[in-house]
Design a protein around this motif. Structure first.
Motif, PDB file in Angstrom:
ATOM      1  N   LYS A   1       6.063  75.861  38.351  1.00 56.15           N
ATOM      2  CA  LYS A   1       6.179  76.514  39.703  1.00 56.15           C
ATOM      3  C   LYS A   1       7.626  76.675  39.955  1.00 56.15           C
ATOM      4  CE  LYS A   1       2.452  73.940  41.633  1.00 56.15           C
ATOM      5  NZ  LYS A   1       1.751  72.766  42.270  1.00 56.15           N
ATOM      6  N   ILE A   2       8.824  76.181  39.420  1.00 51.40           N
ATOM      7  CA  ILE A   2      10.129  76.417  39.216  1.00 51.40           C
ATOM      8  C   ILE A   2      10.563  77.916  39.038  1.00 51.40           C
ATOM      9  CG2 ILE A   2      12.329  76.063  38.449  1.00 51.40           C
ATOM     10  CD1 ILE A   2      11.842  73.093  38.286  1.00 51.40           C
ATOM     11  N   ALA A   3       9.767  78.197  37.939  1.00 52.10           N
ATOM     12  CA  ALA A   3      10.083  79.757  37.493  1.00 52.10           C
ATOM     13  C   ALA A   3       9.430  80.695  38.587  1.00 52.10           C
ATOM     14  CB  ALA A   3       9.342  79.808  36.199  1.00 52.10           C
TER      15      ALA A   3
ATOM     16  N   LEU B   1      19.668  71.590  20.006  1.00 54.09           N
ATOM     17  CA  LEU B   1      20.314  70.699  18.961  1.00 54.09           C
ATOM     18  C   LEU B   1      21.626  70.714  19.158  1.00 54.09           C
ATOM     19  CD1 LEU B   1      18.178  72.123  15.910  1.00 54.09           C
ATOM     20  CD2 LEU B   1      17.809  70.007  17.340  1.00 54.09           C
ATOM     21  N   GLU B   2      22.481  71.559  19.877  1.00 55.54           N
ATOM     22  CA  GLU B   2      23.831  71.716  20.034  1.00 55.54           C
ATOM     23  C   GLU B   2      24.347  71.087  21.447  1.00 55.54           C
ATOM     24  OE1 GLU B   2      25.107  75.727  19.273  1.00 55.54           O
ATOM     25  OE2 GLU B   2      24.235  75.643  17.277  1.00 55.54           O
ATOM     26  N   GLY B   3      23.163  70.956  22.385  1.00 53.22           N
ATOM     27  CA  GLY B   3      23.579  70.768  23.645  1.00 53.22           C
ATOM     28  C   GLY B   3      24.741  71.840  24.441  1.00 53.22           C
ATOM     29  N   SER B   4      23.984  72.999  24.267  1.00 60.34           N
ATOM     30  CA  SER B   4      24.913  74.134  24.616  1.00 60.34           C
ATOM     31  C   SER B   4      24.235  74.705  25.938  1.00 60.34           C
ATOM     32  CB  SER B   4      24.999  75.322  23.530  1.00 60.34           C
ATOM     33  OG  SER B   4      25.479  76.341  24.120  1.00 60.34           O
ATOM     34  N   TYR B   5      25.089  74.768  27.000  1.00 60.11           N
ATOM     35  CA  TYR B   5      24.647  75.537  28.108  1.00 60.11           C
ATOM     36  C   TYR B   5      24.562  76.796  27.990  1.00 60.11           C
ATOM     37  CZ  TYR B   5      24.425  76.745  33.157  1.00 60.11           C
ATOM     38  OH  TYR B   5      23.781  77.177  34.457  1.00 60.11           O
ATOM     39  N   LYS B   6      25.648  77.597  27.217  1.00 63.18           N
ATOM     40  CA  LYS B   6      25.747  78.675  27.245  1.00 63.18           C
ATOM     41  C   LYS B   6      24.331  79.469  26.526  1.00 63.18           C
ATOM     42  CE  LYS B   6      28.602  82.292  24.580  1.00 63.18           C
ATOM     43  NZ  LYS B   6      28.485  82.243  23.328  1.00 63.18           N
ATOM     44  N   LYS B   7      24.114  78.828  25.500  1.00 66.04           N
ATOM     45  CA  LYS B   7      22.923  79.341  24.576  1.00 66.04           C
ATOM     46  C   LYS B   7      21.625  79.331  25.487  1.00 66.04           C
ATOM     47  CE  LYS B   7      24.907  79.032  20.077  1.00 66.04           C
ATOM     48  NZ  LYS B   7      24.993  78.705  18.674  1.00 66.04           N
ATOM     49  N   ALA B   8      21.422  78.279  26.199  1.00 63.87           N
ATOM     50  CA  ALA B   8      20.423  78.045  26.938  1.00 63.87           C
ATOM     51  C   ALA B   8      20.295  79.150  27.853  1.00 63.87           C
ATOM     52  CB  ALA B   8      20.213  76.599  27.704  1.00 63.87           C
ATOM     53  N   TRP B   9      21.431  79.565  28.476  1.00 67.06           N
ATOM     54  CA  TRP B   9      21.450  80.703  29.538  1.00 67.06           C
ATOM     55  C   TRP B   9      21.067  81.958  28.697  1.00 67.06           C
ATOM     56  CZ3 TRP B   9      26.548  81.853  32.677  1.00 67.06           C
ATOM     57  CH2 TRP B   9      26.343  82.779  33.479  1.00 67.06           C
ATOM     58  N   ASN B  10      21.838  81.957  27.426  1.00 64.58           N
ATOM     59  CA  ASN B  10      21.502  83.273  26.826  1.00 64.58           C
ATOM     60  C   ASN B  10      20.026  83.507  26.314  1.00 64.58           C
ATOM     61  OD1 ASN B  10      24.248  84.106  26.639  1.00 64.58           O
ATOM     62  ND2 ASN B  10      24.605  83.340  24.848  1.00 64.58           N
TER      63      ASN B  10
ATOM     64  N   CYS C   1      10.269  87.569  29.965  1.00 59.78           N
ATOM     65  CA  CYS C   1       9.828  87.239  31.258  1.00 59.78           C
ATOM     66  C   CYS C   1      10.768  87.105  32.269  1.00 59.78           C
ATOM     67  CB  CYS C   1       8.644  86.145  31.423  1.00 59.78           C
ATOM     68  SG  CYS C   1       7.240  86.598  30.150  1.00 59.78           S
ATOM     69  N   VAL C   2      11.995  86.813  31.973  1.00 52.77           N
ATOM     70  CA  VAL C   2      13.225  86.660  32.774  1.00 52.77           C
ATOM     71  C   VAL C   2      14.040  87.853  32.975  1.00 52.77           C
ATOM     72  CG1 VAL C   2      15.096  84.763  33.406  1.00 52.77           C
ATOM     73  CG2 VAL C   2      13.047  83.970  32.073  1.00 52.77           C
ATOM     74  N   ASN C   3      14.753  88.072  31.882  1.00 57.76           N
ATOM     75  CA  ASN C   3      15.521  89.354  31.638  1.00 57.76           C
ATOM     76  C   ASN C   3      16.595  89.644  32.587  1.00 57.76           C
ATOM     77  OD1 ASN C   3      15.279  91.357  30.080  1.00 57.76           O
ATOM     78  ND2 ASN C   3      14.089  92.748  31.602  1.00 57.76           N
ATOM     79  N   ASP C   4      17.165  88.608  33.462  1.00 62.13           N
ATOM     80  CA  ASP C   4      18.204  88.882  34.304  1.00 62.13           C
ATOM     81  C   ASP C   4      19.249  87.612  34.257  1.00 62.13           C
ATOM     82  OD1 ASP C   4      19.176  90.554  37.049  1.00 62.13           O
ATOM     83  OD2 ASP C   4      19.654  88.317  37.503  1.00 62.13           O
ATOM     84  N   THR C   5      20.411  87.899  34.170  1.00 59.09           N
ATOM     85  CA  THR C   5      21.370  87.084  33.890  1.00 59.09           C
ATOM     86  C   THR C   5      21.617  86.031  35.119  1.00 59.09           C
ATOM     87  OG1 THR C   5      22.670  88.630  32.751  1.00 59.09           O
ATOM     88  CG2 THR C   5      23.655  86.552  33.211  1.00 59.09           C
ATOM     89  N   ASP C   6      21.281  86.477  36.298  1.00 60.03           N
ATOM     90  CA  ASP C   6      21.816  85.572  37.468  1.00 60.03           C
ATOM     91  C   ASP C   6      20.397  84.920  37.664  1.00 60.03           C
ATOM     92  OD1 ASP C   6      24.262  86.643  38.061  1.00 60.03           O
ATOM     93  OD2 ASP C   6      23.428  88.225  39.309  1.00 60.03           O
TER      94      ASP C   6
ATOM     95  N   ALA D   1      18.355  84.030  35.417  1.00 62.97           N
ATOM     96  CA  ALA D   1      18.223  83.042  34.180  1.00 62.97           C
ATOM     97  C   ALA D   1      19.014  81.900  34.561  1.00 62.97           C
ATOM     98  CB  ALA D   1      18.675  83.610  33.017  1.00 62.97           C
ATOM     99  N   LYS D   2      20.227  81.934  35.217  1.00 64.31           N
ATOM    100  CA  LYS D   2      21.081  80.850  35.617  1.00 64.31           C
ATOM    101  C   LYS D   2      20.533  80.020  36.771  1.00 64.31           C
ATOM    102  CE  LYS D   2      25.860  79.739  36.176  1.00 64.31           C
ATOM    103  NZ  LYS D   2      25.705  78.468  36.667  1.00 64.31           N
ATOM    104  N   ALA D   3      19.942  80.612  37.567  1.00 64.76           N
ATOM    105  CA  ALA D   3      19.343  79.871  38.687  1.00 64.76           C
ATOM    106  C   ALA D   3      18.021  79.163  38.005  1.00 64.76           C
ATOM    107  CB  ALA D   3      18.748  80.872  39.811  1.00 64.76           C
ATOM    108  N   ILE D   4      17.330  79.628  37.253  1.00 66.23           N
ATOM    109  CA  ILE D   4      16.261  78.781  36.802  1.00 66.23           C
ATOM    110  C   ILE D   4      16.766  77.531  35.991  1.00 66.23           C
ATOM    111  CG2 ILE D   4      14.028  79.139  35.297  1.00 66.23           C
ATOM    112  CD1 ILE D   4      13.733  81.777  36.331  1.00 66.23           C
ATOM    113  N   LEU D   5      17.785  78.000  34.991  1.00 69.85           N
ATOM    114  CA  LEU D   5      18.188  77.001  34.217  1.00 69.85           C
ATOM    115  C   LEU D   5      18.856  75.981  35.175  1.00 69.85           C
ATOM    116  CD1 LEU D   5      18.973  75.913  31.603  1.00 69.85           C
ATOM    117  CD2 LEU D   5      21.110  77.460  31.694  1.00 69.85           C
ATOM    118  N   ASP D   6      19.480  76.031  36.098  1.00 71.71           N
ATOM    119  CA  ASP D   6      20.124  74.820  36.927  1.00 71.71           C
ATOM    120  C   ASP D   6      19.177  74.146  37.685  1.00 71.71           C
ATOM    121  OD1 ASP D   6      22.517  75.730  35.992  1.00 71.71           O
ATOM    122  OD2 ASP D   6      23.062  76.826  37.897  1.00 71.71           O
TER     123      ASP D   6
END
Ligand code: G6P
Ligand code: MN
Length: 447
Positions: A99-101, A405-414, A421-426, A428-433
């Protein structure tokens, strides 16, 4: 390892476990057992499955002991096989993933798109911690792992349990699709054998071979899929979303003349269409909770109240045993135990099997299976279109495992940005948060 065997089912409270127990009863001739342990961290569900299992085994398998536990030592000491099928966060979190996606206009699916990413971040630590426990008590047990998203989990287990050839990551989807093809061809599933390449839930059948004559039925299947879509869906009469999925194969096959796609490719090749047809208030998680989950647990309650199976409507019937999920894992264990060398589709490291794909990728390909584990068939070079899709998908999966494994926000966002199915930087960030907010209990902290 010698017969009779001892196995542990990890995720003993799963709705799939009763079917696996029935399949084990049916296969006791080929794969005899002396002990089976159900292991889960949610006692309420597992106790019901366990009580059902005890009735089933008392009536049909008295020579096999059945133990129900939430203690790792009891579950994993003295076992030959662990069948793993856990769902970290259960259906409640699957619903959130989906649902979030969708709320952000992106595909929300159990293992694909952003949903698969969120589930992967929960699954990696959960699955790997359990395998560590298994290895502590049974260093040589075979771990046959269904836990999703299997491609991401496989990439993680490869890294954490290096060279441990007794961990095999598997999926029942190709076998489910083969059953569907067999029906379309008027054959039995064991009369045909696939040639296939890809990543899990992201691959193509290149040939469907007649085991006896070697004839390739792929052209015939292509023709078949030109029949009206409704008829195609009817060959897989389960829930609405699965019927829709099988109907949609007609469109995919008409649009892509090469090969036969795994059904899951619909999410990556037609994300716009799929999102438009999803109901963001009622997703597959809701359908599963209201349908198969309820049905299975109501059946368990009735059997437990009755105290017996023989002579009741729930007496195991031979046709019921044609359950792909249970059948595949039991067949695989049987092939290992009896060293048959039969061909199964499994996930394994690309060591040049697919010559123009990155080495080290956990590819899903046909493998001979026996006591030495999986021995993949050679695939060779694949076309540019599939190569491009696969390399992109692998990069997304690899970054997901890195992030976890590294606890990396940047890599999760990348990772999310790279997902088709996402393909857009902004976005991706909104979904990740949003995912971080609801997954605090399950994900590592991302910095
Ligand atoms: C197939 C896939 C599994 C997946 C399942 C979802 O069996 O191979 O990986 O978990 O479908 O089914 P569900 O009924 O839960 O939507
Ligand atoms: Mn699967």
């Amino acid at each position: 390892m010698k017969a009779p065997y001892a196995i542990s089912i990890v995720g003993g409270g799963s709705r799939y476990t009763p079917g696996i127990l029935r399949m084990l009863v049916a296969e006791k001739g080929r794969f005899p057992l002396r002990k089976i342990t159900l292991y889960d961290n949610e006692a309420e569900r597992q106790d019901k499955v366990g009580a059902y299992g005890k009735i089933l085994f008392q009536e049909y398998y008295p020579e096999c002991e059945i133990i129900v536990t939430n203690d790792a030592k009891t579950a994993f000491e003295d076992i030959d096989f662990a069948f793993m099928q856990i769902r970290a966060g259960r259906m409640k979190m699957r619903e959130m993933d989906e649902k979030i996606a969708l709320r952000h206009g992106c595909l929300g699916q159990e293992t694909c798109g952003a949903g698969g990413f969120a589930y992967g971040m929960r699954s990696i630590p959960a699955v790997c911690d359990i395998i560590k426990d298994i290895r502590k008590y049974s260093p040589e047990a075979w771990v046959l792992n269904y836990s999703n998203p299997a491609a991401i989990v496989a990439e993680a287990t490869k890294r954490i349990f290096k060279d441990d050839f007794r961990i095999i990551n598997i999926c029942d989807m190709p076998i489910g699709i083969m059953g569907f093809y067999a029906k379309a061809l008027g054959k039995r599933p064991d009369e045909i054998e696939p040639r296939y390449f890809g990543l899990n839930h992201f691959g193509w059948f290149t040939q469907i071979l007649d085991k006896k004559t070697g004839e390739d039925y792929l052209p015939r299947l292509h023709e078949f899929f030109k029949t009206p879509m409704a008829a195609v869906g009817d060959l897989h009469p389960t829930d609405k979303s699965w019927m829709d999925t099988f109907k949609f194969m007609s469109k995919m096959i008409q649009d892509y003349e090469d090969y036969l796609p795994n059904t899951y490719l619909q999410y990556y090749l037609y994300p716009k269409h799929i999102v438009e047809h999803e109901d963001s208030n009622y997703t597959r998680a809701n359908e599963v909770m209201d349908g198969p989950e309820k049905k299975t647990f109501a059946m368990l309650d009735e059997v437990i109240a009755e105290g017996k199976l023989k002579g009741t409507k729930y007496e195991p019937k031979p046709d019921e045993l044609a359950d792909g999920h249970a059948g595949y894992i039991v067949d695989l264990a049987t092939a290992i135990a009896n060293n048959t060398g039969d061909v199964f589709l499994c996930m394994t490291e690309n060591t040049g099997i697919i010559s123009n794909l990155t080495e080290g990728m956990m590819v899903e390909v046909p493998c001979h299976v026996g006591i030495n584990g999986v021995e993949p068939l050679n695939i060779g070079e694949i076309p540019t279109f599939q190569k491009g899709l696969l390399e992109n998908q692998f990069a997304y999966e690899k970054l997901t495992v890195d992030a976890c494994l590294e606890g990396s926000y940047k890599k999760a966002w990348n990772a999310l940005t790279l997902n088709r199915c996402v393909n857009d930087t902004d976005v991706a960030k909104a979904i990740l948060d949003d995912y971080i907010e609801v997954n605090k209990e399950y994900w590592p902290e991302l910095k």
